[in-house]
Scaffold this active site. Sequence first.
Site, PDB file in Angstrom:
ATOM      1  N   PHE A  86     -13.014  -7.100  12.621  1.00  0.00           N
ATOM      2  CA  PHE A  86     -11.854  -7.177  12.004  1.00  0.00           C
ATOM      3  C   PHE A  86     -11.336  -6.380  11.086  1.00  0.00           C
ATOM      4  O   PHE A  86     -12.309  -5.873  10.301  1.00  0.00           O
ATOM      5  CB  PHE A  86     -12.192  -8.697  11.411  1.00  0.00           C
ATOM      6  CG  PHE A  86     -10.999  -9.352  10.577  1.00  0.00           C
ATOM      7  CD1 PHE A  86      -9.689  -9.810  11.205  1.00  0.00           C
ATOM      8  CD2 PHE A  86     -11.012  -9.348   9.258  1.00  0.00           C
ATOM      9  CE1 PHE A  86      -8.494 -10.074  10.491  1.00  0.00           C
ATOM     10  CE2 PHE A  86     -10.042  -9.757   8.495  1.00  0.00           C
ATOM     11  CZ  PHE A  86      -8.547  -9.940   9.057  1.00  0.00           C
ATOM     12  N   GLN A  87     -10.205  -5.791  11.131  1.00  0.00           N
ATOM     13  CA  GLN A  87      -9.579  -5.022  10.082  1.00  0.00           C
ATOM     14  C   GLN A  87     -10.457  -3.598  10.210  1.00  0.00           C
ATOM     15  O   GLN A  87     -10.334  -2.813   8.980  1.00  0.00           O
ATOM     16  CB  GLN A  87      -9.350  -5.346   8.867  1.00  0.00           C
ATOM     17  CG  GLN A  87      -8.359  -6.850   8.595  1.00  0.00           C
ATOM     18  CD  GLN A  87      -8.259  -6.998   7.172  1.00  0.00           C
ATOM     19  OE1 GLN A  87      -8.862  -6.842   6.425  1.00  0.00           O
ATOM     20  NE2 GLN A  87      -7.063  -7.639   6.960  1.00  0.00           N
ATOM     21  N   MET A 133      23.494   9.631   4.609  1.00  0.00           N
ATOM     22  CA  MET A 133      23.257  10.758   5.306  1.00  0.00           C
ATOM     23  C   MET A 133      23.379  10.846   6.659  1.00  0.00           C
ATOM     24  O   MET A 133      24.144  11.661   7.336  1.00  0.00           O
ATOM     25  CB  MET A 133      21.879  11.183   4.784  1.00  0.00           C
ATOM     26  CG  MET A 133      21.937  12.786   5.416  1.00  0.00           C
ATOM     27  SD  MET A 133      23.024  13.989   4.495  1.00  0.00           S
ATOM     28  CE  MET A 133      22.128  14.454   3.160  1.00  0.00           C
ATOM     29  N   GLU A 136       0.903  -1.320   0.068  1.00  0.00           N
ATOM     30  CA  GLU A 136       0.059   0.119   0.082  1.00  0.00           C
ATOM     31  C   GLU A 136       0.964   1.213   0.183  1.00  0.00           C
ATOM     32  O   GLU A 136       0.454   2.333  -0.763  1.00  0.00           O
ATOM     33  CB  GLU A 136      -0.927  -0.136   0.978  1.00  0.00           C
ATOM     34  CG  GLU A 136      -1.891  -1.102   1.093  1.00  0.00           C
ATOM     35  CD  GLU A 136      -1.464  -2.135   1.656  1.00  0.00           C
ATOM     36  OE1 GLU A 136      -2.637  -3.260   1.521  1.00  0.00           O
ATOM     37  OE2 GLU A 136      -0.504  -2.540   2.041  1.00  0.00           O
ATOM     38  N   LYS A 184     -18.009  -1.320   3.568  1.00  0.00           N
ATOM     39  CA  LYS A 184     -18.183  -2.350   2.441  1.00  0.00           C
ATOM     40  C   LYS A 184     -19.865  -2.203   2.083  1.00  0.00           C
ATOM     41  O   LYS A 184     -19.844  -2.465   0.859  1.00  0.00           O
ATOM     42  CB  LYS A 184     -18.053  -3.656   3.431  1.00  0.00           C
ATOM     43  CG  LYS A 184     -18.424  -5.042   2.217  1.00  0.00           C
ATOM     44  CD  LYS A 184     -18.078  -6.301   3.445  1.00  0.00           C
ATOM     45  CE  LYS A 184     -18.529  -7.375   2.705  1.00  0.00           C
ATOM     46  NZ  LYS A 184     -17.878  -8.651   3.552  1.00  0.00           N
TER      47      LYS A 184
END
Length: 562
Positions: free
Chosen positions: A116-117, A476, A54, A166
């Site tokens: 869930f999620q 760096m 993602e 959903k």
Amino acid sequence: MSGEKIGMTGATVLLKALEQEGVDVIFGYPGGVLLALYDALLDSPIRHVLGRHEQGVVHAADGYARVSGKVGVCLATSGPGATNLVTGIANAYLDSIPMVVLTGQVSTSLLGTDAFQEADITGITMPITKHAYLVKDAREIPRIVKEAFYLARTGRPGPVLVDLPKDILAAEDVAAISSDMKLNGYHVFDRVDGEKINEILNALSVSQKPVIYAGGGVITAEAGEVLKQLSEKAGLPVVTTLMGIGCLPSDHPNLLGMVGMHGTVTANYAVDDCDLLIAVGVRFDDRVTSGLGHTFATNAKIIHIDIDPAEIGKVVKTHIPIVGDARLVLEEALNGLVGCSVPKFTDWWERLNAWKITYPYRFDRDRLTPQMVIESVGELAGEDTIVVTDVGQHQMWVAQFYPIMHTRKLTTSGGLGTMGFGLPAAVGAQIACPDDLVFLFTGDGSFQMTIQELATIAHNKLPIKIVLLNNGVLGMVRQWQKMFCDERYSSIQLDDNPNFLKLAEAYGIRGIQVDSTEQVHSAIMEAIKHPGPVLLNFVISPHEDVLPIIPPGKAITEMLGR
């Protein structure tokens, strides 16, 4: 459409609304709550580019937006899918990149139950978006999408999030309530105050040592050409931020270079010594002011032109504040020069040109150095090449040594400094401009943060040329530990780096090894001529430093390595 049954699901309504906004590509990664949307995508003309993480898809949408000037769109599922977008959203927010972020969410009946999620992504991203929507009625989708794109692209651009439960996506026979926007309180400053233009011209007429300080807002406003005309007509020197690189061609005689921590000595001295600083589309961030706003350009009257009123006076005292679109303001100032008496600034230019001669960027040309590699690519690739960088030493070397001749040809993470940005951003840039040559400059640290996007490059046959400046360390961080921590090196070695050529070849990507100066030009030309993606592995010394550098807590003139 009001009240009419249109026989579409929420997902289909969403895609139709995106089409109306001109969306031609979505960078995404699917998940369970998005099944209805991914099913509808099969029948949509919108192209879907599957990333491998993602974070990859959000940076790809960001890169797409930077080079195209359009709104980038990305998509991820609920919970971890959505939270994996957060870094990329923050990156776009700090650099003012227009983006619409679509996230899946659990069904509305489960909201707040720790399902869930489930993650409160609108709450999580509230500080790093212009606005975040949670859609609770499928009939509101057309209006919300229209508002999201308007917010993303107008005023000071930025990311807008739309969270899609959903059941909203799966809703059937959706009839839009209305697509009319409801943005009470949102104001775009698109008018120019004539009195303020007169103040600019009056300040110029009595100035002896003016400087234009140009930032990313110039590029966002498509104001590069008018800035160039203003600079030439009035004889004004220009310095840029990292994000402003490209607003003037790198070889323009009025350009003094980048200002700030790793800027040119001439640019830093000019800003410190000027008596008039015309700041356009900048934030006066600490990489330029060293976090010491009270010691920055203390001899100057400061004019600040910015579309965002919140930036005016935030860091330094502003004498002439101008809230407005940079292009419109500069156009009015340019028109106002007709009949206006502006000095020639002859003595000022003599001093600036003397600094240019005395304090150029330098590097050793007798061995394989990153500066030499970057300069060589710039010589061979052509001025229309799109250059993308990751974050670290290589980013600063590109800013110093690559000849950027046009706006939107440099894509880099400025405000957030996100390692891992480069590879997926190059994906977005190449998809936005499929016929252009795209070069990515990255380091072995940054490269491995999103290295899985090599699969996206290979699958989509994107002919990106990857310049890997491989020094075996976090360069760096090592430089700072060397210079400011008494050479006490901690957790910077990358001794376990993989064989990058074999890794590239495992993805079906051509790999070229470069170990000497004699190989540089031929390797670059081989990569350019190859029709597919190429990884160029340049083995460089870990002892190379980015110079000059302003130490932390020091003023803009206190540079090391001048």
